[in-house]
Structures are given as C-alpha cells and as structure tokens.
Enzyme design. Sequence first.
Site, PDB file in Angstrom:
ATOM      1  N   LYS A  94      -4.072 -11.186  12.730  1.00 47.67           N
ATOM      2  CA  LYS A  94      -2.823 -11.286  11.953  1.00 47.67           C
ATOM      3  C   LYS A  94      -2.472  -9.907  11.394  1.00 47.67           C
ATOM      4  CE  LYS A  94      -3.178 -12.349   7.758  1.00 47.67           C
ATOM      5  NZ  LYS A  94      -3.138 -11.746   6.420  1.00 47.67           N
TER       6      LYS A  94
ATOM      7  N   LYS B 148      -2.396  -0.825   3.083  1.00 50.17           N
ATOM      8  CA  LYS B 148      -3.366  -1.786   3.635  1.00 50.17           C
ATOM      9  C   LYS B 148      -3.368  -1.701   5.171  1.00 50.17           C
ATOM     10  CE  LYS B 148      -6.004  -5.537   3.945  1.00 50.17           C
ATOM     11  NZ  LYS B 148      -7.379  -5.676   3.476  1.00 50.17           N
TER      12      LYS B 148
ATOM     13  N   THR C  60      -2.209 -10.247   2.380  1.00 51.83           N
ATOM     14  CA  THR C  60      -1.945  -9.169   3.337  1.00 51.83           C
ATOM     15  C   THR C  60      -0.769  -9.630   4.191  1.00 51.83           C
ATOM     16  OG1 THR C  60      -4.292  -8.616   3.407  1.00 51.83           O
ATOM     17  CG2 THR C  60      -2.903  -7.717   5.154  1.00 51.83           C
TER      18      THR C  60
HETATM   19  P1  NAP Z   1      -8.221 -18.554   2.938  1.00 51.75           P
HETATM   20  O1  NAP Z   1      -9.604 -18.767   2.425  1.00 51.75           O
HETATM   21  O2  NAP Z   1      -7.841 -19.131   4.246  1.00 51.75           O
HETATM   22  O3  NAP Z   1      -7.225 -19.094   1.804  1.00 51.75           O
HETATM   23  C1  NAP Z   1      -5.855 -19.116   1.997  1.00 51.75           C
HETATM   24  C2  NAP Z   1      -5.232 -19.792   0.801  1.00 51.75           C
HETATM   25  O4  NAP Z   1      -3.807 -19.850   0.999  1.00 51.75           O
HETATM   26  C3  NAP Z   1      -5.698 -21.222   0.598  1.00 51.75           C
HETATM   27  O5  NAP Z   1      -5.698 -21.471  -0.792  1.00 51.75           O
HETATM   28  C4  NAP Z   1      -4.596 -22.026   1.295  1.00 51.75           C
HETATM   29  O6  NAP Z   1      -4.475 -23.332   0.823  1.00 51.75           O
HETATM   30  C5  NAP Z   1      -3.389 -21.211   0.910  1.00 51.75           C
HETATM   31  N1  NAP Z   1      -2.245 -21.385   1.802  1.00 51.75           N
HETATM   32  C6  NAP Z   1      -2.148 -20.990   3.094  1.00 51.75           C
HETATM   33  N2  NAP Z   1      -0.945 -21.308   3.583  1.00 51.75           N
HETATM   34  C7  NAP Z   1      -0.275 -21.907   2.601  1.00 51.75           C
HETATM   35  C8  NAP Z   1       1.015 -22.473   2.491  1.00 51.75           C
HETATM   36  N3  NAP Z   1       1.869 -22.448   3.513  1.00 51.75           N
HETATM   37  N4  NAP Z   1       1.394 -23.026   1.312  1.00 51.75           N
HETATM   38  C9  NAP Z   1       0.538 -23.056   0.273  1.00 51.75           C
HETATM   39  N5  NAP Z   1      -0.707 -22.536   0.304  1.00 51.75           N
HETATM   40  C10 NAP Z   1      -1.101 -21.974   1.453  1.00 51.75           C
HETATM   41  O7  NAP Z   1      -7.855 -16.994   3.013  1.00 51.75           O
HETATM   42  P2  NAP Z   1      -8.470 -15.777   2.176  1.00 51.75           P
HETATM   43  O8  NAP Z   1      -9.671 -15.257   2.889  1.00 51.75           O
HETATM   44  O9  NAP Z   1      -8.555 -16.151   0.743  1.00 51.75           O
HETATM   45  O10 NAP Z   1      -7.313 -14.686   2.390  1.00 51.75           O
HETATM   46  C11 NAP Z   1      -6.109 -14.699   1.640  1.00 51.75           C
HETATM   47  C12 NAP Z   1      -5.328 -13.419   1.969  1.00 51.75           C
HETATM   48  O11 NAP Z   1      -6.138 -12.293   1.637  1.00 51.75           O
HETATM   49  C13 NAP Z   1      -4.967 -13.270   3.444  1.00 51.75           C
HETATM   50  O12 NAP Z   1      -3.707 -12.661   3.557  1.00 51.75           O
HETATM   51  C14 NAP Z   1      -6.055 -12.360   3.974  1.00 51.75           C
HETATM   52  O13 NAP Z   1      -5.634 -11.605   5.110  1.00 51.75           O
HETATM   53  C15 NAP Z   1      -6.286 -11.465   2.772  1.00 51.75           C
HETATM   54  N6  NAP Z   1      -7.622 -10.835   2.725  1.00 51.75           N
HETATM   55  C16 NAP Z   1      -8.748 -11.572   2.981  1.00 51.75           C
HETATM   56  C17 NAP Z   1      -9.986 -10.941   2.924  1.00 51.75           C
HETATM   57  C18 NAP Z   1     -11.260 -11.713   3.234  1.00 51.75           C
HETATM   58  O14 NAP Z   1     -12.307 -11.075   3.405  1.00 51.75           O
HETATM   59  N7  NAP Z   1     -11.237 -13.040   3.265  1.00 51.75           N
HETATM   60  C19 NAP Z   1     -10.080  -9.586   2.624  1.00 51.75           C
HETATM   61  C20 NAP Z   1      -8.928  -8.879   2.319  1.00 51.75           C
HETATM   62  C21 NAP Z   1      -7.695  -9.513   2.388  1.00 51.75           C
HETATM   63  P3  NAP Z   1      -5.435 -24.513   1.377  1.00 51.75           P
HETATM   64  O15 NAP Z   1      -6.661 -24.476   0.504  1.00 51.75           O
HETATM   65  O16 NAP Z   1      -4.660 -25.741   1.210  1.00 51.75           O
HETATM   66  O17 NAP Z   1      -5.728 -24.200   2.816  1.00 51.75           O
END
Ligand code: NAP
Length: 295
Positions: free
Chosen positions: A243, A175, A100
């Site tokens: 965010k 979104k 997102t």
């Molecule tokens: P998350 O669990 O915090 O995972 C984020 C991932 O991105 C991890 O693999 C992290 O690596 C990696 N990452 C972050 N910064 C990075 C960087 N600078 N370089 C390389 N890798 C990086 O987040 P998530 O819940 O999966 O969400 C991911 C996206 O989907 C976000 O944009 C969020 O807003 C969106 N989203 C989430 C949900 C939800 O319910 N969770 C729902 C809809 C949309 P590490 O493992 O090393 O930290």
Amino acid sequence: MHQISSVAFIGLGVMGYPMAGHLARAGLDIRVYNRTATKAKAWVEKFGGSHHSTPAEAAQGTDLVLVCVGNDDDVRQVTVGEHGTLSSMTEGSLLVDHTTASADLAEQLDVACRERGIGFIDAPVSGGQQGAENGVLTIMCGGDQAHYVRVEPVLGHYARAVSLMGPAGSGQLTKMVNQICIAGLVQGLAEGLHFAEQAGLDPQRVVDVISKGAAGSWQMENRHKTMIADEYEHGFAVDWMRKDLGICLEQARRLQARLPVTALVDQFYGDVQVMGGGRWDTSSLLRRLRARTDN
Ligand code: NAP
C-alpha cells in the site's frame, strides 16, 4: 487558545490501541471509536475513558481528534464521510491523521478543515508496533506551525521525535522517503544473507562482523535473527508495505522522480503476496529468494 484536555482517538489497531493508551496514562480524557466495537470496549476496560458508536459521536466536543486507520479511503470514511468526525468537530479544534496515506488526501483534508475553522496536521508515524507500545515513535508532520505547536505535546506522549516538515502533505511525503529507503535496504539485506548461505558461510557470524561496519542498519540489527530462522509472523506486514509503495510510486510518477529499485522491490513484494505472505513481515523478501531459482 486553550490547552488540549479532551481527545478522540479513531482506529484502535496494532498502532492506535497502544498510542491511545499512552494518552490515557498521561491523564487525558479519551473518547474512542473503533469499527469493530469489541476492540473499543476492551480498550475502555483497560484504560478508562468512553467508547462511541460513530466517529462523529467520539469527536463531539473534543479539542483534538486523532485518526489511525488503514488507507486513504478509510480516512475519508471516518473524517468526511457520513458520521465522520468533521460533522461534529467545532471551530478551533484540531484533526491529526496518523494513517500512512497520500499527500493528496492530506491536502484535501486540510482544505475541508479550513472551511470549518479546524486545524489539520498529517502525521504518519515510523517505529512499528514496538515503537507504538513503548511510546517511542518518530512522527513526521505537515501543516501550519500554529496548529503544530498545539498538538506536539500530545504526540510527545507516544513519540521520541516529532518534526514539522512543511505545509499539509509534507508529513506524508517524508514518510514516503522513509519507505523508499527501507525497500531497497531490506532487499539488499535479504540478498546479502542469501548469498552468505549459498557461499556456505555462517550467516550469524557474517552479521556479527559486518553489522559493526558500514553495512549495519536498523533492519540488520533487528531482523537478521528472524530472517536467518525464516520466521516472519511479526512486524510490518507486506500488504501494508505494498500500500505504501503504491503511494510512493504514484507520487514519484507525478513528481517525475525516478525510483527504479523501489518499483522492482514492489514487484518482489507482489511475489511474496502470491506465496501467501501478505501478513508476513517485510523482511520475508529472503524467503522469496530461498524459494526461487530464477532470481
Ligand atoms: P491495523 O492493525 O490493521 O488497524 C487498522 C485500524 O483501522 C483498525 O482499528 C480498523 O478497524 C480501522 N479501520 C480500517 N478501515 C476502516 C474503516 N474504513 N472505517 C473505520 N475504521 C477502519 O493497522 P495498523 O498496523 O494499526 O496501521 C494503521 C496505519 O498505520 C496504517 O496506515 C499503517 O500503514 C500505518 N503504520 C503501521 C505500522 C505497523 O508497524 N503496523 C507502522 C507504521 C505505520 P477494525 O478493528 O474494525 O478492523
């Protein structure tokens, strides 16, 4: 145009880990990269495929690269940054971003990809961790139709609904609408439950009655129990919501669209962060109301 068989997945977080898993189960050859390498190793042990030490290495020789990281800067790092995927992707391949992020970023990536003969689709998702694990996400896409028809069957492995909304950036704009609708709705639900408690009603019985009528919603259905129990260690984190709302409010400013309630709820989420609730579910707006006497 050959079929997609080799895929790279960048970012194995709460969402990316199960999403990539669905692709492996579907029989695709998956090459993964995760900044914290232990997660990538654990993923390969569970699903097969291979893990790589940079996004560029994971993307090497693949037909399709899927990205699901945190915010705009993170996407830039893993795509156009040093050792980013674009440095190794070849003409005719495709890049899909599930993060997102802003519509601006999508437009910039579209340009960067075009210069290299790569197809780009912005494809943020809705449905949360549960939706990712069960393979029933909703995916909103922006980009060219010709690229979309190639990636749609792949995204279908973890989605219930996939739609092309318009040119690059349109997925992110859609979104934003999703998040704008949720913000006001969750505050309304929190206020309703708070009012019910203050009025001495049994909040569960109130929900049992009104959820069948015009007030019913996904949030009411799926969140009322934990809200009543004051439990928020699950779901979609307040930090992520802030965010997203920051992106929405910035876009609205430029579009001259008025979002007074969204702006207010964003401030309420700021209060929740101050209460230590950055990782709490977005429904924790009720805890804020219970904790305060001024509003
Ligand atoms: P998350 O669990 O915090 O995972 C984020 C991932 O991105 C991890 O693999 C992290 O690596 C990696 N990452 C972050 N910064 C990075 C960087 N600078 N370089 C390389 N890798 C990086 O987040 P998530 O819940 O999966 O969400 C991911 C996206 O989907 C976000 O944009 C969020 O807003 C969106 N989203 C989430 C949900 C939800 O319910 N969770 C729902 C809809 C949309 P590490 O493992 O090393 O930290």
